[in-house]
Motif scaffolding. Structure first.
Motif, mmCIF file in Angstrom:
data_model
loop_
_atom_site.group_PDB
_atom_site.id
_atom_site.type_symbol
_atom_site.label_atom_id
_atom_site.label_comp_id
_atom_site.label_asym_id
_atom_site.label_seq_id
_atom_site.Cartn_x
_atom_site.Cartn_y
_atom_site.Cartn_z
ATOM 1 N N GLU A 1 -5.965 0.174 7.774
ATOM 2 C CA GLU A 1 -5.354 -1.119 6.942
ATOM 3 C C GLU A 1 -5.709 -0.678 5.644
ATOM 4 O O GLU A 1 -6.672 0.079 5.447
ATOM 5 C CB GLU A 1 -5.595 -2.829 7.656
ATOM 6 C CG GLU A 1 -6.802 -3.077 7.359
ATOM 7 C CD GLU A 1 -7.431 -4.523 8.089
ATOM 8 O OE1 GLU A 1 -8.579 -5.021 8.004
ATOM 9 O OE2 GLU A 1 -6.799 -5.451 8.747
ATOM 10 N N GLY A 2 -4.962 -1.498 4.415
ATOM 11 C CA GLY A 2 -5.786 -1.524 2.744
ATOM 12 C C GLY A 2 -7.512 -1.932 3.338
ATOM 13 O O GLY A 2 -7.871 -2.984 3.487
ATOM 14 N N GLN B 1 2.793 -0.296 0.874
ATOM 15 C CA GLN B 1 2.430 -2.117 0.245
ATOM 16 C C GLN B 1 1.515 -2.145 0.814
ATOM 17 O O GLN B 1 0.827 -2.803 -0.535
ATOM 18 C CB GLN B 1 3.557 -3.162 1.679
ATOM 19 C CG GLN B 1 4.441 -2.810 0.635
ATOM 20 C CD GLN B 1 5.876 -3.656 2.374
ATOM 21 O OE1 GLN B 1 5.103 -4.212 3.323
ATOM 22 N NE2 GLN B 1 6.817 -4.292 1.502
ATOM 23 N N SER B 2 0.848 -1.759 0.903
ATOM 24 C CA SER B 2 -0.867 -2.497 1.704
ATOM 25 C C SER B 2 -1.838 -1.348 1.716
ATOM 26 O O SER B 2 -2.468 -1.255 2.908
ATOM 27 C CB SER B 2 -1.034 -3.492 2.619
ATOM 28 O OG SER B 2 -0.294 -2.987 3.861
ATOM 29 N N SER C 1 -4.168 0.951 -5.416
ATOM 30 C CA SER C 1 -3.825 0.263 -3.649
ATOM 31 C C SER C 1 -3.167 -1.170 -4.922
ATOM 32 O O SER C 1 -4.217 -1.799 -5.229
ATOM 33 C CB SER C 1 -5.016 0.297 -3.266
ATOM 34 O OG SER C 1 -4.107 -1.181 -2.214
ATOM 35 N N LEU D 1 -3.263 -4.070 -3.520
ATOM 36 C CA LEU D 1 -4.353 -4.691 -3.624
ATOM 37 C C LEU D 1 -5.389 -4.618 -4.098
ATOM 38 O O LEU D 1 -5.978 -5.570 -4.546
ATOM 39 C CB LEU D 1 -4.742 -4.577 -1.885
ATOM 40 C CG LEU D 1 -3.760 -4.166 -0.476
ATOM 41 C CD1 LEU D 1 -4.205 -3.869 0.963
ATOM 42 C CD2 LEU D 1 -3.309 -5.685 -0.676
#
Length: 221
Positions: free
Chosen positions: A88-89, A126-127, A158, A160
């Protein structure tokens, strides 16, 4: 002697930063329509697309462009691949890996997170993971022969961790104190590496006033 590609093939389904750019292929002439040869038109809405390289001019108006580098600048004989699994991010930082295990002679550092497996999903743009400014500073100070980093996610920035991403780009692409900028290669394909990488050639599309762009990458393994 064996060679593999470390770059993705460009296509109309290639993911892009923020899902805002596209690559379009259209036929110009077709043998099936009576033409002598098949030819196509290629259209990019952004040159930082697919597997691509960032040059200093990408973030600095006085930074070097393609014409400021010779062919030797894109050949790397000391290559180190490390695995930092990211499902995951997450922000890759100085505590994410034992950086002392990397040889001081390293010219090209490849970071394999496994995020490439998500490349056909929205999550990929996206992430995805990012890399911290502090870690980029560590690389510059610790590995004085480092000339390029590459990784298997879409961008050093990113969504994020946008502030970190901008600062990380600026840290790697700056020059000074008798040290050149460190190239950044984004959206690589690293899943096929199963043995030591002996040499890597990063072949860019050389464009006037170039701040970066798509590359074909070939590794000797």
């Amino acid at each position: 002697m064996s060679f593999i590609f470390l770059s993705h093939i460009l296509g109309e389904d290639t993911p892009s930063y923020g899902n805002r750019d596209k690559f379009v292929v259209r036929p110009n002439t077709e043998i099936s329509e009576g033409a002598t040869a098949n030819t196509s038109s290629w259209s990019f809405t952004n040159n930082h697309f697919g597997t691509h390289i960032d040059l200093p001019y990408h973030f600095y108006n006085t930074g070097k462009q393609f014409e400021n580098y010779n062919a030797n600048s894109f050949v790397f004989n000391q290559v180190c691949l490390i695995d930092i699994p990211c499902n995951e991010g997450m922000l890759i930082t100085v505590v994410s890996y034992d950086w002392d295990s990397i040889g001081e002679a390293t010219e090209l550092l490849l970071i394999r997170t496994g995020f490439e497996q998500k490349r056909s999903t929205d999550e990929y743009w996206q992430s995805y993971p990012g890399i911290s400014e502090e870690l980029c500073k560590l690389w510059r100070n610790k590995f004085r022969k480092l000339r390029c980093i590459g990784f298997d996610f879409i961008s050093l920035t990113s969504p994020l961790f946008k502030t970190e991403g901008k600062a990380a780009h600026q840290e790697l692409l700056k020059s000074g104190n008798n040290q050149e900028a460190i190239f950044i290669v984004e959206d690589m394909s690293l899943k096929e590496i199963d043995r030591k990488v002996k040499r890597v050639i990063v072949a860019p599309i050389r464009v006037e006033n170039g701040n970066g762009g798509p590359v074909t990458i070939i590794a000797e393994v």
